[in-house]
Design a protein around this motif. Structure first.
Motif, PDB file in Angstrom:
ATOM      1  N   GLN A   9      41.989  69.999 -44.469  1.00  0.00           N
ATOM      2  CA  GLN A   9      42.922  71.074 -44.147  1.00  0.00           C
ATOM      3  C   GLN A   9      44.323  70.556 -43.831  1.00  0.00           C
ATOM      4  N   GLN A  10      44.560  69.269 -44.062  1.00  0.00           N
ATOM      5  CA  GLN A  10      45.856  68.679 -43.742  1.00  0.00           C
ATOM      6  C   GLN A  10      46.544  68.217 -45.023  1.00  0.00           C
ATOM      7  N   ARG A  11      47.851  68.324 -45.049  1.00  0.00           N
ATOM      8  CA  ARG A  11      48.600  67.903 -46.223  1.00  0.00           C
ATOM      9  C   ARG A  11      48.294  66.443 -46.559  1.00  0.00           C
ATOM     10  N   LEU A  12      48.169  66.173 -47.862  1.00  0.00           N
ATOM     11  CA  LEU A  12      47.857  64.825 -48.312  1.00  0.00           C
ATOM     12  C   LEU A  12      48.964  64.345 -49.239  1.00  0.00           C
ATOM     13  N   VAL A  13      49.639  63.268 -48.835  1.00  0.00           N
ATOM     14  CA  VAL A  13      50.724  62.694 -49.620  1.00  0.00           C
ATOM     15  C   VAL A  13      50.221  61.411 -50.277  1.00  0.00           C
ATOM     16  N   LEU A  14      50.274  61.362 -51.598  1.00  0.00           N
ATOM     17  CA  LEU A  14      49.814  60.206 -52.370  1.00  0.00           C
ATOM     18  C   LEU A  14      51.032  59.482 -52.911  1.00  0.00           C
ATOM     19  N   CYS A  15      51.164  58.208 -52.601  1.00  0.00           N
ATOM     20  CA  CYS A  15      52.358  57.480 -53.023  1.00  0.00           C
ATOM     21  C   CYS A  15      52.013  56.218 -53.804  1.00  0.00           C
ATOM     22  N   CYS A  16      52.913  55.871 -54.719  1.00  0.00           N
ATOM     23  CA  CYS A  16      52.814  54.620 -55.469  1.00  0.00           C
ATOM     24  C   CYS A  16      54.218  54.266 -55.949  1.00  0.00           C
ATOM     25  N   SER A  17      54.340  53.244 -56.761  1.00  0.00           N
ATOM     26  CA  SER A  17      55.664  52.741 -57.125  1.00  0.00           C
ATOM     27  C   SER A  17      56.377  53.573 -58.174  1.00  0.00           C
ATOM     28  N   ALA A  18      55.624  54.141 -59.120  1.00  0.00           N
ATOM     29  CA  ALA A  18      56.266  54.859 -60.229  1.00  0.00           C
ATOM     30  C   ALA A  18      55.777  56.289 -60.397  1.00  0.00           C
ATOM     31  N   LYS A  21      58.111  65.203 -39.983  1.00  0.00           N
ATOM     32  CA  LYS A  21      57.871  64.508 -38.721  1.00  0.00           C
ATOM     33  C   LYS A  21      58.633  65.192 -37.586  1.00  0.00           C
ATOM     34  N   VAL A  22      59.883  65.576 -37.835  1.00  0.00           N
ATOM     35  CA  VAL A  22      60.682  66.272 -36.821  1.00  0.00           C
ATOM     36  C   VAL A  22      60.043  67.604 -36.441  1.00  0.00           C
ATOM     37  N   ASN A  23      59.473  68.291 -37.416  1.00  0.00           N
ATOM     38  CA  ASN A  23      58.873  69.605 -37.183  1.00  0.00           C
ATOM     39  C   ASN A  23      57.390  69.536 -36.824  1.00  0.00           C
ATOM     40  N   ASN A  24      56.910  68.323 -36.550  1.00  0.00           N
ATOM     41  CA  ASN A  24      55.511  68.123 -36.149  1.00  0.00           C
ATOM     42  C   ASN A  24      54.513  68.667 -37.168  1.00  0.00           C
ATOM     43  N   ILE A  25      54.843  68.560 -38.433  1.00  0.00           N
ATOM     44  CA  ILE A  25      53.909  68.942 -39.484  1.00  0.00           C
ATOM     45  C   ILE A  25      53.013  67.744 -39.789  1.00  0.00           C
ATOM     46  N   GLN A  26      51.717  67.926 -39.625  1.00  0.00           N
ATOM     47  CA  GLN A  26      50.776  66.832 -39.807  1.00  0.00           C
ATOM     48  C   GLN A  26      50.526  66.567 -41.295  1.00  0.00           C
ATOM     49  N   ILE A  29      44.669  52.905 -49.718  1.00  0.00           N
ATOM     50  CA  ILE A  29      43.385  53.069 -50.409  1.00  0.00           C
ATOM     51  C   ILE A  29      43.679  52.954 -51.898  1.00  0.00           C
ATOM     52  N   SER A  30      43.213  51.896 -52.513  1.00  0.00           N
ATOM     53  CA  SER A  30      43.442  51.707 -53.941  1.00  0.00           C
ATOM     54  C   SER A  30      42.943  52.919 -54.723  1.00  0.00           C
ATOM     55  N   LEU A  31      43.632  53.238 -55.808  1.00  0.00           N
ATOM     56  CA  LEU A  31      43.300  54.411 -56.611  1.00  0.00           C
ATOM     57  C   LEU A  31      41.815  54.492 -56.917  1.00  0.00           C
ATOM     58  N   TYR A  32      41.241  53.358 -57.307  1.00  0.00           N
ATOM     59  CA  TYR A  32      39.854  53.385 -57.736  1.00  0.00           C
ATOM     60  C   TYR A  32      38.868  53.283 -56.571  1.00  0.00           C
ATOM     61  N   ASP A  33      39.373  53.275 -55.348  1.00  0.00           N
ATOM     62  CA  ASP A  33      38.510  53.362 -54.167  1.00  0.00           C
ATOM     63  C   ASP A  33      38.529  54.746 -53.542  1.00  0.00           C
ATOM     64  N   LEU A  34      39.339  55.649 -54.085  1.00  0.00           N
ATOM     65  CA  LEU A  34      39.515  56.958 -53.456  1.00  0.00           C
ATOM     66  C   LEU A  34      38.211  57.726 -53.313  1.00  0.00           C
ATOM     67  N   ASN A  35      37.386  57.714 -54.338  1.00  0.00           N
ATOM     68  CA  ASN A  35      36.133  58.468 -54.274  1.00  0.00           C
ATOM     69  C   ASN A  35      35.226  58.006 -53.145  1.00  0.00           C
ATOM     70  N   ASP A  36      35.346  56.743 -52.757  1.00  0.00           N
ATOM     71  CA  ASP A  36      34.515  56.212 -51.673  1.00  0.00           C
ATOM     72  C   ASP A  36      35.010  56.640 -50.301  1.00  0.00           C
ATOM     73  N   HIS A  37      36.205  57.229 -50.233  1.00  0.00           N
ATOM     74  CA  HIS A  37      36.800  57.591 -48.936  1.00  0.00           C
ATOM     75  C   HIS A  37      37.047  59.096 -48.800  1.00  0.00           C
ATOM     76  N   LEU A  38      36.440  59.881 -49.657  1.00  0.00           N
ATOM     77  CA  LEU A  38      36.673  61.322 -49.613  1.00  0.00           C
ATOM     78  C   LEU A  38      36.338  61.921 -48.249  1.00  0.00           C
ATOM     79  N   ASN A  39      35.261  61.462 -47.649  1.00  0.00           N
ATOM     80  CA  ASN A  39      34.835  62.022 -46.365  1.00  0.00           C
ATOM     81  C   ASN A  39      35.713  61.572 -45.204  1.00  0.00           C
ATOM     82  N   ASP A  40      36.580  60.587 -45.445  1.00  0.00           N
ATOM     83  CA  ASP A  40      37.473  60.110 -44.382  1.00  0.00           C
ATOM     84  C   ASP A  40      38.780  60.898 -44.333  1.00  0.00           C
ATOM     85  N   LEU A  41      39.029  61.726 -45.348  1.00  0.00           N
ATOM     86  CA  LEU A  41      40.273  62.484 -45.425  1.00  0.00           C
ATOM     87  C   LEU A  41      40.079  63.889 -44.858  1.00  0.00           C
ATOM     88  N   LEU A  42      41.097  64.392 -44.200  1.00  0.00           N
ATOM     89  CA  LEU A  42      41.033  65.714 -43.573  1.00  0.00           C
ATOM     90  C   LEU A  42      41.376  66.792 -44.597  1.00  0.00           C
TER      91      LEU A  42
END
Length: 351
Positions: free
Chosen positions: A310-319, A268-273, A295-308
């Motif tokens: 060429q941009q870094r993608l960070v996937l987070c969960c509890s464990a 964020k400090v280095n303006n990396i998107q 986006i729930s894990l099992y909904d990801l395939n329905d949102h593929l076209n909404d993700l960029l």
């Protein structure tokens, strides 16, 4: 096998479908049972009776007098004690020659992978939807077969999930019900004999899975109605799988990088998107999150076209379990740009 084993298990050894070799498989099997309540009580007794080599039980609940109507492992002297601990004590008296492990704690996203990863077969006898989805998703991530059962009033369900490439729980129940649709035995009631019937069927499926005989309830949901003795068998299939990328076909592992909350701060400090996607369920996200898009894990395939792409993608969960599954789903579109993040404690502020 010694003479005592041959005598104890004689009635199932003489079955041609089991025999000596099948009994050895049972003796070498390790099973984790989630929940030692109505379903857990009968199935644990039958697993111990069959000679399962190692039975582990995870349950944080304590015995209550209202349990005794259907939870046949317990009696009045057990009230107020932890179910997992009491169950192990009772099973040792029933069959002292096998190994038992009690986990008197609540299964959570923080410990599910560690616990489930130790055992060859998982049995879910829990009574709530968050635990069912957690158990299912962890079994999918770790490729563990799962025997499932549930009860409601006079109706019970049994199936086997994630067995030899077969469908999982989300194949028939993609999403949890809304909070106002949730019910339990304390609110809706349950006939005491029903968990005995369904729990026995679950134990039967576990034995078939271990010994590899009969028709396993993989891709099939058995529904039993105790009011009219009606039994229905519904078939369901595995959802279509995404084709493997060229790198996966060539045997290369999908590359991703594990990061922490401090890394996001540096970006964020280095303006990396970057795109932060929380792949937990909506109820988990609402309870606590670090921002981003849910986006729930099992909904990801329905949102593929909404993700960029060429941009870094960070996937987070509890464990980390569900985010690693998400990596596999997104590997074609984000090769080299995938990151996973375990959500820090609530004391950490959102980024």
């Amino acid at each position: 096998m010694n003479a005592s084993d041959l005598k104890r298990y004689d009635r199932q050894i003489i079955l041609p479908e089991i025999g000596i070799e099948g009994q050895r498989k049972l003796n070498n099997a390790s099973i984790l049972v989630v929940g030692a309540g109505g379903l857990g009580s009968p199935l644990l007794l039958y697993l111990a009776g069959a000679g399962i080599g190692h039975i582990a039980i995870v349950d944080h609940d304590i015995v209550d007098e209202s349990n005794l109507q259907r939870q046949i492992l317990y009696n009045m002297t057990d009230i107020g004690k932890n179910k997992a601990n009491v169950a192990v004590d009772k099973l040792r008296l029933f069959n002292p020659d096998i190994q038992y492990t009690a986990y008197p704690l609540k299964l959570s996203p923080d410990n599910a992978a560690e616990l489930i990863g130790q055992y060859s077969l998982i049995i879910d006898g829990s009574d709530n939807f968050p635990t069912r989805y957690l158990v299912n998703d962890t079994c999918v991530a770790l490729n563990k077969p799962l025997v499932f059962g549930s009860i409601f009033q006079f109706e019970g369900q049994v199936s086997v999930f994630n067995y030899e490439g077969g469908p999982d729980y989300r194949s028939i129940y993609p999403e949890p019900p809304l909070p106002d649709q949730l019910t339990n035995c304390g609110e809706s009631g349950v006939i005491g004999t029903l968990p005995g019937i369904i729990g026995s069927l679950m134990a039967n499926e576990a034995i078939k899975v271990i010994c590899h005989f009969g028709e396993v309830l993989s891709g099939q949901l058995l529904i039993f109605n105790a009011l009219n003795n009606n039994t229905q068998l519904f078939r369901f299939s595995t959802p279509p799988k995404k084709p493997l990328s060229n790198s996966a076909k060539n045997g290369h592992k999908t590359k991703y990088t594990s990061i922490n909350i401090e890394d996001l701060g540096v970006w964020k400090v280095n303006n990396i998107q970057y795109q932060l996607i929380d792949v937990r369920e909506a109820y988990e996200y609402e309870e606590y999150n670090i921002g981003g898009w849910n986006i729930s894990l099992y909904d990801l395939n329905d949102h593929l076209n909404d993700l960029l792409p060429q941009q870094r993608l960070v996937l987070c969960c509890s464990a980390g379990t569900r985010s690693k599954i998400a990596v596999q789903l997104l590997r074609d579109k984000f090769e080299g740009l995938l990151f996973t993040l375990i959500i820090p404690s609530k004391s950490i502020q959102s980024v």
